[in-house]
Design an enzyme around this catalytic site. Structure first.
Site, PDB file in Angstrom:
ATOM      1  N   GLU A 156      -1.098  -5.358   8.898  1.00  0.00           N
ATOM      2  CA  GLU A 156      -0.232  -4.764   9.912  1.00  0.00           C
ATOM      3  C   GLU A 156      -0.769  -5.003  11.322  1.00  0.00           C
ATOM      4  O   GLU A 156      -1.971  -4.829  11.566  1.00  0.00           O
ATOM      5  CB  GLU A 156      -0.108  -3.246   9.674  1.00  0.00           C
ATOM      6  CG  GLU A 156       0.601  -2.921   8.374  1.00  0.00           C
ATOM      7  CD  GLU A 156       0.755  -1.415   8.134  1.00  0.00           C
ATOM      8  OE1 GLU A 156       0.455  -0.617   9.055  1.00  0.00           O
ATOM      9  OE2 GLU A 156       1.172  -1.053   7.026  1.00  0.00           O
ATOM     10  N   LYS A 209      -1.103  -9.438   3.156  1.00  0.00           N
ATOM     11  CA  LYS A 209      -0.334  -8.951   4.308  1.00  0.00           C
ATOM     12  C   LYS A 209      -1.176  -7.936   5.070  1.00  0.00           C
ATOM     13  O   LYS A 209      -1.918  -7.172   4.442  1.00  0.00           O
ATOM     14  CB  LYS A 209       0.970  -8.312   3.821  1.00  0.00           C
ATOM     15  CG  LYS A 209       1.798  -7.630   4.894  1.00  0.00           C
ATOM     16  CD  LYS A 209       3.213  -7.347   4.432  1.00  0.00           C
ATOM     17  CE  LYS A 209       3.376  -6.047   3.662  1.00  0.00           C
ATOM     18  NZ  LYS A 209       3.022  -4.848   4.419  1.00  0.00           N
ATOM     19  N   ASP A 227       0.830  -1.213   0.000  1.00  0.00           N
ATOM     20  CA  ASP A 227       0.000   0.000   0.000  1.00  0.00           C
ATOM     21  C   ASP A 227       0.863   1.262   0.000  1.00  0.00           C
ATOM     22  O   ASP A 227       0.345   2.383  -0.051  1.00  0.00           O
ATOM     23  CB  ASP A 227      -1.022  -0.007   1.143  1.00  0.00           C
ATOM     24  CG  ASP A 227      -0.379  -0.093   2.511  1.00  0.00           C
ATOM     25  OD1 ASP A 227       0.856  -0.188   2.596  1.00  0.00           O
ATOM     26  OD2 ASP A 227      -1.131  -0.059   3.513  1.00  0.00           O
ATOM     27  N   SER A 228       2.190   1.079   0.002  1.00  0.00           N
ATOM     28  CA  SER A 228       3.098   2.222  -0.234  1.00  0.00           C
ATOM     29  C   SER A 228       2.806   2.853  -1.590  1.00  0.00           C
ATOM     30  O   SER A 228       3.221   3.981  -1.855  1.00  0.00           O
ATOM     31  CB  SER A 228       4.560   1.764  -0.174  1.00  0.00           C
ATOM     32  OG  SER A 228       4.774   0.655  -1.021  1.00  0.00           O
ATOM     33  N   GLU A 284       9.539  -3.856  10.119  1.00  0.00           N
ATOM     34  CA  GLU A 284       9.874  -2.532   9.573  1.00  0.00           C
ATOM     35  C   GLU A 284      10.416  -1.621  10.673  1.00  0.00           C
ATOM     36  O   GLU A 284       9.778  -1.446  11.727  1.00  0.00           O
ATOM     37  CB  GLU A 284       8.625  -1.902   8.930  1.00  0.00           C
ATOM     38  CG  GLU A 284       8.938  -0.552   8.298  1.00  0.00           C
ATOM     39  CD  GLU A 284       7.945  -0.113   7.238  1.00  0.00           C
ATOM     40  OE1 GLU A 284       6.932  -0.809   7.002  1.00  0.00           O
ATOM     41  OE2 GLU A 284       8.192   0.951   6.638  1.00  0.00           O
TER      42      GLU A 284
HETATM   43  O1  KIV Z   1       3.543  -1.092   1.501  1.00  0.00           O
HETATM   44  C1  KIV Z   1       4.705  -1.495   1.437  1.00  0.00           C
HETATM   45  O2  KIV Z   1       5.430  -1.280   0.466  1.00  0.00           O
HETATM   46  C2  KIV Z   1       5.223  -2.256   2.573  1.00  0.00           C
HETATM   47  C3  KIV Z   1       6.693  -2.379   2.680  1.00  0.00           C
HETATM   48  C4  KIV Z   1       7.252  -1.099   3.149  1.00  0.00           C
HETATM   49  C5  KIV Z   1       7.087  -3.524   3.525  1.00  0.00           C
HETATM   50  O3  KIV Z   1       4.473  -2.688   3.384  1.00  0.00           O
END
Ligand code: KIV
Length: 265
Positions: free
Chosen positions: A113, A111, A44-45, A180
């Site tokens: 968090e 994934k 989600d980056s 992270e």
């Molecule tokens: O969203 C993302 O790119 C991530 C990485 C920073 C691990 O979760």
């Protein structure tokens, strides 16, 4: 394709370091696969480096489904891991529903968090037969509560929390976890304690693998680079110069054409 959990755990068992990079679209996923990346992360980056949001909290399920579909079209055999975005896994039921949407879009695993607080969601997703990866340490989706991107594992209390969260994530059925911005010695301790692989970002060299945002690694987002990243290229600069040459050539060509037209009249 080997099922994601077997593939991921196999890498740790063989002590083969895991190389993960973000890829949010067709050409990037295809290039990363050609480069031999082990896992492509539709993170989600993308909210920041593609969509221009200030943080990841503006990313929606629609954004993630759209980009997961695009990245899935670019890879043929490389496993694809997709992020459940902010507020998309508030309950175990919602977590299963949205994880299934990402799998349907082409992801092999999802994934999310958090540690003990999201253990029921991890258990529910894994129980539904969907491979799931945890994410501990600095949690970008909590940046507004935390008030910034802070290193984790600096105090005995934080270390205790991280170790307890790592156990909870593993016990709930996750097949891996991102660490992270975790103090390297603590990341090393978690890596030794867990059977599942740890993938570090800004957490030192002793994790089972490393992940980076491709835009940071390739110098594609020059307005901000995290302190722990050493860019390997300057693609933004290359693109800017290429566009500048195109602009100059076009303007010059336009001028020449105007002059040629005038002399014909
Ligand atoms: O969203 C993302 O790119 C991530 C990485 C920073 C691990 O979760």
């Amino acid at each position: 394709m080997i099922p994601f959990p077997e593939f991921f755990l196999g890498l740790k068992q063989r002590r083969e370091k895991i190389a993960m990079l973000t890829g949010y679209d067709f050409p990037t996923a295809r290039l990363l696969e050609e480069a031999g990346v082990d896992v492509i992360l539709v993170g989600d980056s993308l909210g920041m480096v593609v969509l221009g949001f200030p943080d990841t909290t503006g990313v929606t399920m629609e954004h993630m489904v759209h980009h997961t579909r695009a990245a899935a079209r670019g890879r043929s055999h490389t496993p694809l891991l997709a992020d459940l975005p902010f507020a998309s896994y508030e309950s175990p039921e919602q977590a299963i529903e949205n994880a299934a949407r990402l799998i349907e879009a082409g992801a092999d695993a999802v994934k999310l968090e958090g540690g003990r607080s999201v253990a029921p969601q991890i258990r529910a997703i894994a129980g539904a037969g969907i491979p799931v990866v945890g994410h501990l340490g600095m949690l970008p989706q909590s940046v507004r509560i935390e008030g910034g991107y802070k290193i984790k594992g600096k105090t005995p209390e934080q270390v205790g929390d991280l170790l307890a969260d790592a156990s909870a994530v593993e016990d709930a059925g996750a097949c891996g976890m991102i660490l992270e911005l975790v103090v390297p010695a603590v990341a090393k301790q978690i890596t030794a304690q867990c059977r599942i692989p740890t993938i570090g970002i800004g957490s030192g060299p002793d994790c089972d693998g490393q992940v980076l945002v491709t835009h940071d690694l390739a110098g594609m987002f020059p307005w901000f680079t995290p302190k722990f990243v050493r860019p390997e290229a300057a693609l933004a600069q290359t693109l800017r110069e290429t566009a500048r040459r195109y602009v100059a050539n076009t303007k010059a060509g336009g001028l020449e054409r105007q002059q040629a037209q005038q002399s014909e009249q």
